[in-house]
Design a protein around this motif. Structure first.
Motif, short mmCIF file in Angstrom:
data_model
loop_
_atom_site.label_atom_id
_atom_site.label_comp_id
_atom_site.label_asym_id
_atom_site.label_seq_id
_atom_site.Cartn_x
_atom_site.Cartn_y
_atom_site.Cartn_z
N ALA A 133 0.78 -1.24 0.03
CA ALA A 133 0.06 -0.05 0.17
C ALA A 133 0.89 1.13 -0.02
O ALA A 133 0.64 2.14 -0.76
N LYS A 134 2.11 1.23 0.64
CA LYS A 134 2.75 2.37 0.84
C LYS A 134 3.47 2.59 -0.56
O LYS A 134 3.88 3.73 -0.93
N LEU A 135 4.00 1.58 -1.15
CA LEU A 135 4.69 1.64 -2.46
C LEU A 135 3.51 2.21 -3.43
O LEU A 135 4.04 3.25 -4.32
N PHE A 136 2.37 1.57 -3.53
CA PHE A 136 1.65 2.27 -4.64
C PHE A 136 1.26 3.77 -4.22
O PHE A 136 1.10 4.42 -5.36
N ASN A 137 1.00 3.95 -2.88
CA ASN A 137 0.67 5.41 -2.92
C ASN A 137 1.96 6.32 -2.99
O ASN A 137 1.83 7.64 -3.37
N LYS A 138 3.12 5.75 -3.05
CA LYS A 138 4.28 6.67 -3.37
C LYS A 138 4.50 6.68 -4.65
O LYS A 138 4.68 7.78 -5.18
N ILE A 139 4.53 5.85 -5.59
CA ILE A 139 4.86 5.95 -6.84
C ILE A 139 3.65 6.28 -7.51
O ILE A 139 3.78 6.78 -8.85
N GLY A 140 2.59 6.37 -6.99
CA GLY A 140 1.30 6.98 -7.65
C GLY A 140 1.25 8.44 -7.84
O GLY A 140 0.22 8.95 -8.71
N THR A 141 1.94 9.19 -6.93
CA THR A 141 1.93 10.36 -7.06
C THR A 141 2.92 10.93 -8.23
O THR A 141 3.93 10.41 -8.67
N ASP A 142 2.56 11.96 -8.65
CA ASP A 142 3.27 12.51 -9.93
C ASP A 142 3.52 11.86 -11.01
O ASP A 142 4.62 11.82 -11.59
N ILE A 143 2.72 10.88 -11.27
CA ILE A 143 2.83 9.99 -12.45
C ILE A 143 2.03 10.54 -13.65
O ILE A 143 1.04 11.02 -13.66
N VAL A 144 2.52 10.40 -14.78
CA VAL A 144 1.89 10.60 -16.06
C VAL A 144 1.19 9.48 -16.49
O VAL A 144 1.80 8.40 -16.78
N SER A 145 -0.21 9.69 -16.77
CA SER A 145 -0.79 8.54 -17.09
C SER A 145 -1.81 9.06 -18.25
O SER A 145 -2.12 10.26 -18.35
N ASN A 146 -2.39 8.07 -19.02
CA ASN A 146 -3.59 8.53 -19.96
C ASN A 146 -4.85 8.12 -19.22
O ASN A 146 -5.34 6.92 -18.85
N PRO A 147 -5.56 9.03 -19.01
CA PRO A 147 -6.82 9.00 -18.21
C PRO A 147 -7.81 8.16 -18.93
O PRO A 147 -8.96 7.72 -18.52
N THR A 148 -7.83 8.01 -20.34
CA THR A 148 -8.98 7.39 -21.22
C THR A 148 -8.73 6.06 -21.06
O THR A 148 -9.67 5.25 -21.50
N ILE A 149 -7.46 5.29 -20.72
CA ILE A 149 -7.20 3.84 -20.78
C ILE A 149 -8.27 2.98 -20.01
O ILE A 149 -8.81 1.98 -20.40
N TYR A 150 -8.51 3.33 -18.67
CA TYR A 150 -9.35 2.82 -17.82
C TYR A 150 -10.55 3.23 -17.49
O TYR A 150 -11.34 3.16 -16.47
N ARG A 151 -10.89 4.23 -18.31
CA ARG A 151 -12.27 4.93 -18.11
C ARG A 151 -13.64 4.02 -17.99
O ARG A 151 -14.55 4.18 -17.14
N ASP A 152 -13.64 2.81 -19.01
CA ASP A 152 -14.62 1.93 -18.99
C ASP A 152 -14.62 0.98 -17.75
O ASP A 152 -15.90 0.77 -17.20
N VAL A 153 -13.43 0.73 -17.29
CA VAL A 153 -13.28 -0.15 -15.80
C VAL A 153 -13.73 0.79 -14.53
O VAL A 153 -14.72 0.28 -14.01
N LYS A 154 -13.16 1.96 -14.86
CA LYS A 154 -13.76 2.86 -13.65
C LYS A 154 -15.38 3.43 -13.80
O LYS A 154 -15.88 3.42 -12.61
N SER A 155 -15.82 3.44 -14.80
CA SER A 155 -17.21 3.53 -15.00
C SER A 155 -18.11 2.36 -14.51
O SER A 155 -19.09 2.46 -13.80
N LYS A 156 -17.53 1.22 -14.93
CA LYS A 156 -18.32 -0.02 -14.29
C LYS A 156 -18.15 -0.28 -12.76
O LYS A 156 -19.18 -0.59 -11.94
N ILE A 157 -16.91 0.14 -12.03
CA ILE A 157 -16.85 -0.01 -10.84
C ILE A 157 -17.62 1.17 -10.05
O ILE A 157 -18.32 0.82 -9.11
N GLN A 158 -17.66 2.26 -10.38
CA GLN A 158 -18.68 3.40 -10.01
C GLN A 158 -20.08 2.91 -10.16
O GLN A 158 -20.94 3.16 -9.39
N ARG A 159 -20.53 2.42 -11.44
CA ARG A 159 -21.99 1.92 -11.20
C ARG A 159 -22.29 1.04 -10.56
O ARG A 159 -23.23 0.83 -9.78
N ARG A 160 -21.21 -0.02 -10.21
CA ARG A 160 -21.56 -1.06 -9.26
C ARG A 160 -21.58 -0.42 -7.72
O ARG A 160 -22.44 -0.98 -7.06
#
Length: 124
Positions: free
Chosen positions: A48-75
């Motif tokens: 958990a500490k590792l992902f919280n540390k490396i997840g900051t200031d990361i450059v990502s493509n916000p559209t790649i997991y849009r469908d997955v995020k919307s399915k999680i949100q709908r659930r």
């Protein structure tokens, strides 16, 4: 992450997506239980500490997991599914409690059936 290299930021987007899912050790445990994540670091707290540390200031493509995020949100927004999940989590933490509940339902059904047969037998 070279600026002159054309890429879709797939790896960094995946790491960013996992960072949105993981905040504490309990989140890592749930992902391990579902076999989504394998922990070779040691404790879930370290992951958990590792992902919280490396997840900051990361450059990502916000559209790649849009469908997955919307399915999680709908659930998550589905109140019936949320209520069922909370009920299961509160009342059926172990298989024994689920087995005891099933036995109670069977005993109750047998009692109702016995009462019905007794009442019907009285009128014959």
């Amino acid at each position: 992450m070279c600026p002159d290299f054309l890429n879709d930021f797939g790896v960094s987007s995946y790491v960013g997506f996992l960072d949105t899912l993981i905040d504490k050790a309990q989140d890592v445990k749930e992902l391990r239980d579902k076999q989504i994540l394998h922990n070779f670091l040691g404790s879930d707290e370290e992951v958990a500490k590792l992902f919280n540390k490396i997840g900051t200031d990361i450059v990502s493509n916000p559209t790649i997991y849009r469908d997955v995020k919307s399915k999680i949100q709908r659930r998550y927004d589905n109140k019936l599914m949320t209520s069922i999940a909370q009920f299961n989590h509160q009342h059926f933490r172990s298989p024994w409690s689920a087995l005891a509940f099933l036995a109670a339902i069977i005993a109750l059904a047998a009692t109702v059936a016995q009462a019905i047969y007794t009442i019907l037998g009285h009128y014959k």
